[in-house]
Design a protein around this motif. Structure first.
Motif, PDB file in Angstrom:
ATOM      1  N   ARG A   1       0.819  -1.205   0.000  1.00  0.00           N
ATOM      2  CA  ARG A   1       0.000   0.000   0.000  1.00  0.00           C
ATOM      3  C   ARG A   1       0.858   1.263   0.000  1.00  0.00           C
ATOM      4  N   ALA A   2       1.865   1.289   0.858  1.00  0.00           N
ATOM      5  CA  ALA A   2       2.684   2.495   1.004  1.00  0.00           C
ATOM      6  C   ALA A   2       3.349   2.874  -0.316  1.00  0.00           C
ATOM      7  N   GLN A   3       3.846   1.862  -1.014  1.00  0.00           N
ATOM      8  CA  GLN A   3       4.502   2.131  -2.299  1.00  0.00           C
ATOM      9  C   GLN A   3       3.523   2.758  -3.288  1.00  0.00           C
ATOM     10  N   PHE A   4       2.319   2.209  -3.339  1.00  0.00           N
ATOM     11  CA  PHE A   4       1.349   2.739  -4.293  1.00  0.00           C
ATOM     12  C   PHE A   4       0.883   4.138  -3.910  1.00  0.00           C
ATOM     13  N   VAL A   5       0.734   4.387  -2.606  1.00  0.00           N
ATOM     14  CA  VAL A   5       0.355   5.732  -2.167  1.00  0.00           C
ATOM     15  C   VAL A   5       1.394   6.729  -2.676  1.00  0.00           C
ATOM     16  N   HIS A   6       2.658   6.377  -2.514  1.00  0.00           N
ATOM     17  CA  HIS A   6       3.758   7.226  -2.949  1.00  0.00           C
ATOM     18  C   HIS A   6       3.696   7.468  -4.470  1.00  0.00           C
ATOM     19  N   GLU A   7       3.508   6.382  -5.210  1.00  0.00           N
ATOM     20  CA  GLU A   7       3.511   6.499  -6.678  1.00  0.00           C
ATOM     21  C   GLU A   7       2.308   7.277  -7.194  1.00  0.00           C
ATOM     22  N   VAL A   8       1.149   7.036  -6.578  1.00  0.00           N
ATOM     23  CA  VAL A   8      -0.051   7.737  -7.025  1.00  0.00           C
ATOM     24  C   VAL A   8       0.046   9.221  -6.679  1.00  0.00           C
ATOM     25  N   ALA A   9       0.580   9.516  -5.502  1.00  0.00           N
ATOM     26  CA  ALA A   9       0.740  10.919  -5.109  1.00  0.00           C
ATOM     27  C   ALA A   9       1.642  11.646  -6.107  1.00  0.00           C
ATOM     28  N   ASP A  10       2.754  11.019  -6.478  1.00  0.00           N
ATOM     29  CA  ASP A  10       3.666  11.617  -7.457  1.00  0.00           C
ATOM     30  C   ASP A  10       3.002  11.770  -8.822  1.00  0.00           C
ATOM     31  N   ALA A  11       2.334  10.702  -9.255  1.00  0.00           N
ATOM     32  CA  ALA A  11       1.793  10.683 -10.611  1.00  0.00           C
ATOM     33  C   ALA A  11       0.681  11.704 -10.793  1.00  0.00           C
ATOM     34  N   GLU A  12      -0.180  11.833  -9.784  1.00  0.00           N
ATOM     35  CA  GLU A  12      -1.367  12.653  -9.968  1.00  0.00           C
ATOM     36  C   GLU A  12      -1.310  13.966  -9.201  1.00  0.00           C
ATOM     37  N   GLY A  13      -0.170  14.229  -8.546  1.00  0.00           N
ATOM     38  CA  GLY A  13      -0.008  15.490  -7.825  1.00  0.00           C
ATOM     39  C   GLY A  13      -0.945  15.601  -6.634  1.00  0.00           C
ATOM     40  N   LEU A  14      -1.199  14.489  -5.954  1.00  0.00           N
ATOM     41  CA  LEU A  14      -2.123  14.488  -4.827  1.00  0.00           C
ATOM     42  C   LEU A  14      -1.345  14.548  -3.510  1.00  0.00           C
ATOM     43  N   SER A  15      -2.051  14.972  -2.470  1.00  0.00           N
ATOM     44  CA  SER A  15      -1.460  14.900  -1.136  1.00  0.00           C
ATOM     45  C   SER A  15      -1.430  13.440  -0.721  1.00  0.00           C
ATOM     46  N   LYS A  16      -0.628  13.159   0.320  1.00  0.00           N
ATOM     47  CA  LYS A  16      -0.513  11.765   0.790  1.00  0.00           C
ATOM     48  C   LYS A  16      -1.876  11.190   1.170  1.00  0.00           C
TER      49      LYS A  16
ATOM     50  N   LYS B   1      -4.926  12.150   0.185  1.00  0.00           N
ATOM     51  CA  LYS B   1      -5.798  11.943  -0.994  1.00  0.00           C
ATOM     52  C   LYS B   1      -5.354  10.707  -1.764  1.00  0.00           C
ATOM     53  N   ALA B   2      -4.036  10.558  -1.902  1.00  0.00           N
ATOM     54  CA  ALA B   2      -3.508   9.398  -2.629  1.00  0.00           C
ATOM     55  C   ALA B   2      -3.874   8.116  -1.889  1.00  0.00           C
ATOM     56  N   ALA B   3      -3.796   8.148  -0.573  1.00  0.00           N
ATOM     57  CA  ALA B   3      -4.144   6.960   0.218  1.00  0.00           C
ATOM     58  C   ALA B   3      -5.604   6.586  -0.001  1.00  0.00           C
ATOM     59  N   GLU B   4      -6.465   7.601  -0.102  1.00  0.00           N
ATOM     60  CA  GLU B   4      -7.880   7.328  -0.393  1.00  0.00           C
ATOM     61  C   GLU B   4      -8.038   6.602  -1.727  1.00  0.00           C
ATOM     62  N   GLN B   5      -7.283   7.080  -2.714  1.00  0.00           N
ATOM     63  CA  GLN B   5      -7.331   6.464  -4.051  1.00  0.00           C
ATOM     64  C   GLN B   5      -6.895   4.994  -3.991  1.00  0.00           C
ATOM     65  N   VAL B   6      -5.792   4.751  -3.283  1.00  0.00           N
ATOM     66  CA  VAL B   6      -5.263   3.393  -3.223  1.00  0.00           C
ATOM     67  C   VAL B   6      -6.236   2.478  -2.478  1.00  0.00           C
ATOM     68  N   ASP B   7      -6.796   2.967  -1.410  1.00  0.00           N
ATOM     69  CA  ASP B   7      -7.764   2.145  -0.678  1.00  0.00           C
ATOM     70  C   ASP B   7      -8.972   1.827  -1.555  1.00  0.00           C
ATOM     71  N   ALA B   8      -9.440   2.829  -2.272  1.00  0.00           N
ATOM     72  CA  ALA B   8     -10.582   2.604  -3.166  1.00  0.00           C
ATOM     73  C   ALA B   8     -10.222   1.576  -4.232  1.00  0.00           C
ATOM     74  N   THR B   9      -8.967   1.606  -4.686  1.00  0.00           N
ATOM     75  CA  THR B   9      -8.520   0.664  -5.718  1.00  0.00           C
ATOM     76  C   THR B   9      -8.512  -0.766  -5.192  1.00  0.00           C
ATOM     77  N   ILE B  10      -7.989  -0.928  -3.978  1.00  0.00           N
ATOM     78  CA  ILE B  10      -7.938  -2.272  -3.394  1.00  0.00           C
ATOM     79  C   ILE B  10      -9.366  -2.791  -3.186  1.00  0.00           C
ATOM     80  N   ASP B  11     -10.242  -1.902  -2.713  1.00  0.00           N
ATOM     81  CA  ASP B  11     -11.641  -2.299  -2.526  1.00  0.00           C
ATOM     82  C   ASP B  11     -12.273  -2.676  -3.866  1.00  0.00           C
ATOM     83  N   ARG B  12     -11.866  -1.993  -4.926  1.00  0.00           N
ATOM     84  CA  ARG B  12     -12.400  -2.294  -6.265  1.00  0.00           C
ATOM     85  C   ARG B  12     -12.027  -3.709  -6.693  1.00  0.00           C
ATOM     86  N   TRP B  13     -10.774  -4.125  -6.424  1.00  0.00           N
ATOM     87  CA  TRP B  13     -10.363  -5.511  -6.735  1.00  0.00           C
ATOM     88  C   TRP B  13     -11.251  -6.493  -5.993  1.00  0.00           C
ATOM     89  N   VAL B  14     -11.454  -6.233  -4.701  1.00  0.00           N
ATOM     90  CA  VAL B  14     -12.253  -7.154  -3.894  1.00  0.00           C
ATOM     91  C   VAL B  14     -13.677  -7.219  -4.441  1.00  0.00           C
TER      92      VAL B  14
END
Lengths: 320, 296
Positions: free
Chosen positions: B87-102, B104-117
């Motif tokens: 999770r931490a790695q993806f939060v970092h990468e998403v924050a960099d890629a999309e210019g989000l705060s940590k 906001k990026a964490a929200e995105q990653v959590d939503a993504t993991i929930d989407r897989w489930v």
């Protein structure tokens, strides 16, 4: 155009006079540098063949395919379908050249002959108790006569690997000569060594010379029924043998790698080997063949890609 | 005084047939964050990489489509487990890629993991929802069941580099298709890291293939490819989408046109799954059962 065995025998007449002279000659052939051979074959495989050269190579390769079905489950219907495919490999594009031949078991020769009637496609038949070759000589010869009588233009025989590996070269030689006679003047003879069972490159070189001395019109790597079939290295070795044989006797012998060649890329590598080793004289389906079944579909898909610019898929060629 | 440690940079690579090759062309391009700072070099795929990916996807199709829906669900759930661990790695990468705060990026990653489930749960339920027994006037059963379409090319959304990507990829493979994904051109890094997650979960090699590079360059041969059965144009702009749709018409590919999505985190519904399913309907005769338990 069967080559005439007598002239070969003439140039090296004393070699085949007895078992011991044959053995002396075959064991006197220079040893094969295995590492050098494989490196040479690999380096020739790195050539980049593109655009018009690729189109030429693909058409040439299609015209060299011996479209093969050698299954216990072969039916006359399957052989007819194969024959139709050999004559018009790509029915949606009639500029596609026909293949060289269809290759079947002796009892399917009549069906195959009928299926390719009126075209340039030849009918080749395996014989001599293919693929093992473990039968008495008269059984093997009657197998050959059957196929020839049914109209086979080419006979693919297997050598007796057991005798060869036991060092009884004269027995192998006599058998090939007898089969050559049974083929008569009408049928060309391809001699299969089953290189995957000969263990060493030295043995492949010896078998090549033995086959050519006995009057083979073609030397062929393998049956396609064992784990290791045609490889660039063993085909290169056989090409060197036919080159040296022509230089020494003036008789040209064809080469047929068979089994394990599945992609256009592989086929083009073999054509590069031919061109660089024996030259353009062999770049013709009278002197070089591919024994294959699935290769043709890949060649056709590549041909469609070159013609349309779109990658093709297996839905656009036949399921064999 | 402690020496400053030299950081180890990551070489981002493609994901084709379960392996991580560089681009066949040997090319890379510079990936920057939202502010233009260099992040990494990503492979710049060529049409031959696309061709290789299709071959890999076709090879994997039989096994993946033939796996039981339950098994596919287990495998996809495993992907979510692996994502959670990184999770931490993806939060970092998403924050960099999309210019989000940590956060906001964490929200995105959590939503993504929930989407897989969420999609993992759908694998063995979609058939009940859109298939079924049809009433007919005769001594027959008439059954409709959804079947995967085949190899699907997925042009991933350009802006939402992770949540958007998973929202278009997961429905494709949940239903038994295999996928060739063209990542977001500007921010491919989360997608390339997702490939590492897929490789270490139980997803068979070739089921998902990930290509980064110029979207138009990779998507065009995929749209024209005769052995690709469907294409999702989510990440194609209007001009490119039109071109791709024309190229795709040649072999009657299924085309999912780009649809405006304001919020990728909204519940997606089942449309993206049904877009790449085909309904197979079979007739099956019935009759009174004999003593043997069979009417035949």
């Amino acid at each position: 155009m069967p080559t005439n065995a007598p002239s070969a025998a003439h140039a090296l007449a004393d070699v085949t006079a007895s078992d011991s002279s044959l053995r002396r000659f075959l064991h006197g052939l220079p040893g094969v540098d295995a590492v050098g051979l494989e490196a040479r074959a690999a380096s020739l495989g790195t050539r980049s063949i593109k655009t018009t050269a690729k189109a030429y190579a693909i058409d040439l390769a299609i015209s060299m395919v011996d479209l093969t079905t050698l299954e216990g489950a072969d039916t006359p219907g399957k052989v007819r379908a194969l024959g139709a495919k050999a004559v018009h490999p790509d029915p949606t594009d009639r500029t596609t050249p026909a293949t060289a031949a269809v290759c079947v078991y002796p009892d399917m020769v009549a069906a195959a002959k009928e299926a390719v009637a009126g075209s340039s496609v030849k009918v080749a038949s395996v014989a001599t108790s293919f693929p093992a070759g473990r039968a008495a000589l008269d059984v093997k010869l009657s197998d050959v006569r059957d196929a020839v009588a049914a109209g086979a233009d080419e006979i693919d025989m297997v050598i007796d690997r057991g005798a060869f590996l036991a060092g009884r070269y004269a027995k192998v030689y006599d058998e090939i000569v007898a089969v050559r006679e049974a083929c008569g003047t009408g049928a060309r003879l391809k001699v299969i060594f089953e290189t995957g069972e000969l263990s060493t490159y030295d043995n492949i070189r010896r078998a090549s010379w033995l086959g050519m001395l006995a009057g083979a019109d073609f030397i062929k790597t393998s049956t396609g029924k064992v784990a290791v079939n045609a490889t660039p290295a063993n085909t290169l070795l056989m090409l060197e043998a036919v080159r040296d044989f022509r230089a020494q006797t003036g008789v040209q012998v064809g080469v047929k790698p068979a089994g394990g060649i599945r992609t256009s890329k592989d086929a083009i590598k073999f054509l590069v080997l031919v061109n660089e080793t024996v030259g353009e004289d062999w770049l013709d389906n009278h002197w070089f063949r591919f024994g294959a079944s699935s290769l043709l579909n890949d060649l056709l898909m590549q041909r469609q890609k070159l013609a349309t610019g779109r990658y093709s898929g297996p839905d656009y060629v036949t399921v064999d | 005084m402690s020496d400053a440690r030299l950081s180890v940079f990551k070489t981002y690579k493609l994901y084709v047939g379960g392996k991580f090759p560089r681009s066949e062309s040997g090319r890379v391009y510079e990936v920057t964050d939202a502010k233009g700072k260099w992040l990494a070099n990503a492979p710049l795929s060529s049409r031959k990489d696309a061709r290789d990916a299709v071959v890999a996807a076709r090879k994997a199709f039989g096994g993946w489509a033939g796996a039981t829906a339950y098994n596919r669900g287990q495998v996809l759930y495993r992907v979510a487990e692996m994502l959670e661990g990184r999770r931490a790695q993806f939060v970092h990468e998403v924050a960099d890629a999309e210019g989000l705060s940590k956060s906001k990026a964490a929200e995105q990653v959590d939503a993504t993991i929930d989407r897989w489930v969420w999609y993992a749960g759908w694998t063995d339920k979609i058939a009940q929802v859109i298939g079924g027994g049809n009433p007919v006037a005769g001594p027959y059963f008439n059954l409709s069941s959804p079947e995967p379409t085949g190899v699907v090319a997925v042009v991933a959304p350009q802006e939402s580099s992770f949540l958007g990507l998973v929202s278009v990829l997961a429905p494709v493979i949940a239903t038994g298709n295999t996928a060739v994904v063209v990542t977001s051109e500007k921010s491919p890094l989360p997608a390339l890291s997702l490939a590492e997650v897929l490789a270490t979960s139980d997803v068979p090699g070739g089921v998902v293939n990930v290509l980064s590079g110029v979207t138009a360059e990779i998507a065009t041969p995929l749209a024209a490819h005769q052995d690709v059965n469907a294409i999702d144009l989510a990440g194609a702009d209007e001009v490119l989408a039109k071109e791709l749709e024309i190229a795709a018409a040649d072999n009657l590919k299924r085309v999912l046109r780009p649809q405006p999505v304001d919020d990728w985190s909204a519940t997606p519904g089942i449309d993206r799954m049904t877009a790449f399913l085909e309904t197979k309907t079979v007739w099956h005769p019935t009759g009174s059962l004999g003593a043997s338990g069979s009417s035949y």
